[in-house]
Design a protein around this motif. Structure first.
Motif: not given
Length: 149
Positions: A95-96, A98-102
């Protein structure tokens, strides 16, 4: 016991802090003891096992993973698509990513110990190869000393 197993044993839902799954400890120590089998080894045998394990540990290829309670290959953190074991067992890491700031797990350091909660964090990322070599040597010396007793 792995962090994953501790999560499974606790009756309450895990807490999520900044996107990372933690453990909501609601089980008492006495309740937890019912899930732990007594260790048949002596303290000396346990210490010998520790030194032997880390003397022989494949630092070049494996990550110590307290979350799962076993090692994970470093290459899995750099595979594409992300390896199935990571997708299944480390959902908060995926999930992290796939975040905006991986932030990816830094698996290129000489020793890798993954933080059991912030799965992108290599607890030993600043450790130098010379330090790992000294550690291995000291493990070997300690093991030989204990075996001579």
């Amino acid at each position: 016991m792995s962090v994953k197993k501790l999560r499974e044993l606790n009756p309450d839902t895990s807490l999520v802090i900044n996107g990372w799954e933690t453990i909501n400890y609601t089980m008492t120590i006495d309740q937890m003891k019912t899930y732990v089998e007594p260790c048949p080894l002596t303290v000396t045998e346990l210490i010998k096992g520790f030194f032997e394990y880390y003397f022989k540990f494949p630092y070049d290829t494996d990550v110590v993973c307290p979350l799962l309670g076993h090692t994970v290959q470093k290459s899995l953190f750099h595979s594409y698509p992300i390896a199935e074991i990571l997708q299944k067992e480390m959902k908060s890491y995926i999930t992290q990513l796939d975040s905006r700031d991986p932030e990816t797990f830094r698996a290129l350091s000489p020793i890798c110990i993954q933080d059991p909660f912030d799965l992108s964090h290599n607890l030993t990322k600043a450790c130098q190869a010379s330090t790992v070599n000294k550690f291995k040597t000291l493990c070997e010396i300690s093991l030989k000393l204990l075996e001579s007793l």
